[in-house]
Design a protein around this motif. Sequence first.
Motif, PDB file in Angstrom:
ATOM      1  N   LEU A  20      19.753 -16.753 -88.335  1.00 28.84           N
ATOM      2  CA  LEU A  20      20.860 -17.705 -88.285  1.00 28.84           C
ATOM      3  C   LEU A  20      20.392 -19.081 -87.811  1.00 28.84           C
ATOM      4  O   LEU A  20      20.850 -20.107 -88.322  1.00 28.84           O
ATOM      5  N   ARG A  21      19.481 -19.118 -86.870  1.00 25.52           N
ATOM      6  CA  ARG A  21      18.959 -20.402 -86.412  1.00 25.52           C
ATOM      7  C   ARG A  21      18.176 -21.110 -87.519  1.00 25.52           C
ATOM      8  O   ARG A  21      18.334 -22.308 -87.741  1.00 25.52           O
ATOM      9  N   ILE A  22      17.339 -20.401 -88.238  1.00 25.25           N
ATOM     10  CA  ILE A  22      16.556 -20.994 -89.335  1.00 25.25           C
ATOM     11  C   ILE A  22      17.480 -21.463 -90.454  1.00 25.25           C
ATOM     12  O   ILE A  22      17.337 -22.566 -90.996  1.00 25.25           O
ATOM     13  N   GLY A  23      18.474 -20.648 -90.818  1.00 26.98           N
ATOM     14  CA  GLY A  23      19.427 -21.030 -91.861  1.00 26.98           C
ATOM     15  C   GLY A  23      20.250 -22.244 -91.466  1.00 26.98           C
ATOM     16  O   GLY A  23      20.492 -23.156 -92.275  1.00 26.98           O
ATOM     17  N   GLY A  24      20.691 -22.283 -90.218  1.00 27.93           N
ATOM     18  CA  GLY A  24      21.458 -23.438 -89.733  1.00 27.93           C
ATOM     19  C   GLY A  24      20.625 -24.703 -89.728  1.00 27.93           C
ATOM     20  O   GLY A  24      21.114 -25.787 -90.100  1.00 27.93           O
ATOM     21  N   ALA A  25      19.359 -24.583 -89.322  1.00 24.62           N
ATOM     22  CA  ALA A  25      18.478 -25.756 -89.333  1.00 24.62           C
ATOM     23  C   ALA A  25      18.244 -26.247 -90.763  1.00 24.62           C
ATOM     24  O   ALA A  25      18.223 -27.460 -91.023  1.00 24.62           O
ATOM     25  N   ALA A  26      18.087 -25.331 -91.712  1.00 25.10           N
ATOM     26  CA  ALA A  26      17.890 -25.717 -93.119  1.00 25.10           C
ATOM     27  C   ALA A  26      19.130 -26.426 -93.662  1.00 25.10           C
ATOM     28  O   ALA A  26      19.029 -27.444 -94.359  1.00 25.10           O
ATOM     29  N   LEU A  27      20.321 -25.897 -93.354  1.00 24.77           N
ATOM     30  CA  LEU A  27      21.553 -26.540 -93.818  1.00 24.77           C
ATOM     31  C   LEU A  27      21.748 -27.903 -93.176  1.00 24.77           C
ATOM     32  O   LEU A  27      22.198 -28.853 -93.832  1.00 24.77           O
ATOM     33  N   ALA A  28      21.420 -28.028 -91.909  1.00 33.72           N
ATOM     34  CA  ALA A  28      21.555 -29.321 -91.234  1.00 33.72           C
ATOM     35  C   ALA A  28      20.595 -30.342 -91.826  1.00 33.72           C
ATOM     36  O   ALA A  28      20.950 -31.510 -92.037  1.00 33.72           O
ATOM     37  N   THR A  29      19.369 -29.910 -92.138  1.00 31.65           N
ATOM     38  CA  THR A  29      18.389 -30.810 -92.758  1.00 31.65           C
ATOM     39  C   THR A  29      18.872 -31.248 -94.140  1.00 31.65           C
ATOM     40  O   THR A  29      18.766 -32.428 -94.502  1.00 31.65           O
ATOM     41  N   LEU A  30      19.401 -30.323 -94.909  1.00 35.86           N
ATOM     42  CA  LEU A  30      19.924 -30.658 -96.238  1.00 35.86           C
ATOM     43  C   LEU A  30      21.097 -31.627 -96.139  1.00 35.86           C
ATOM     44  O   LEU A  30      21.175 -32.602 -96.899  1.00 35.86           O
TER      45      LEU A  30
END
Length: 120
Positions: A20-30
């Motif tokens: 969840l942390r990795i996915g959230g960071a990817a979405l925030a970067t996008l």
Amino acid sequence: MNEARPPPPEQEAVPTGWLLRIGGAALATLAAACVVAWGLWVAWRPASENPPPKTLGAWEVGRVNQAPFTLDGRADALRAEQRARLAGYGWVDADAGIIHQPIDVAIQQLLSEAGAEGAR
């Protein structure tokens, strides 16, 4: 009949928090990249990209210079010139002695020549 059974396999623990942390960071970067791209597009686009619309009946539509159909008389002038050529006499090649004449006169001339040859 005392058989030794192998121990049951251990169930793998899925690291849910880490995913969840990795996915959230990817979405925030996008999302941040989309906001930056939109900001650059707004800042750098030319002001003349969307010119104000022209009034009706103007000679220029969009970026193409054209005349309204009702005011354009070139087709009528061309048709009148072609009809005058078809209905009149004139030289096609004066050196070779070739003329043009109205089609009705040419038909009558051919019929009279054919009638004269047929009577011989």
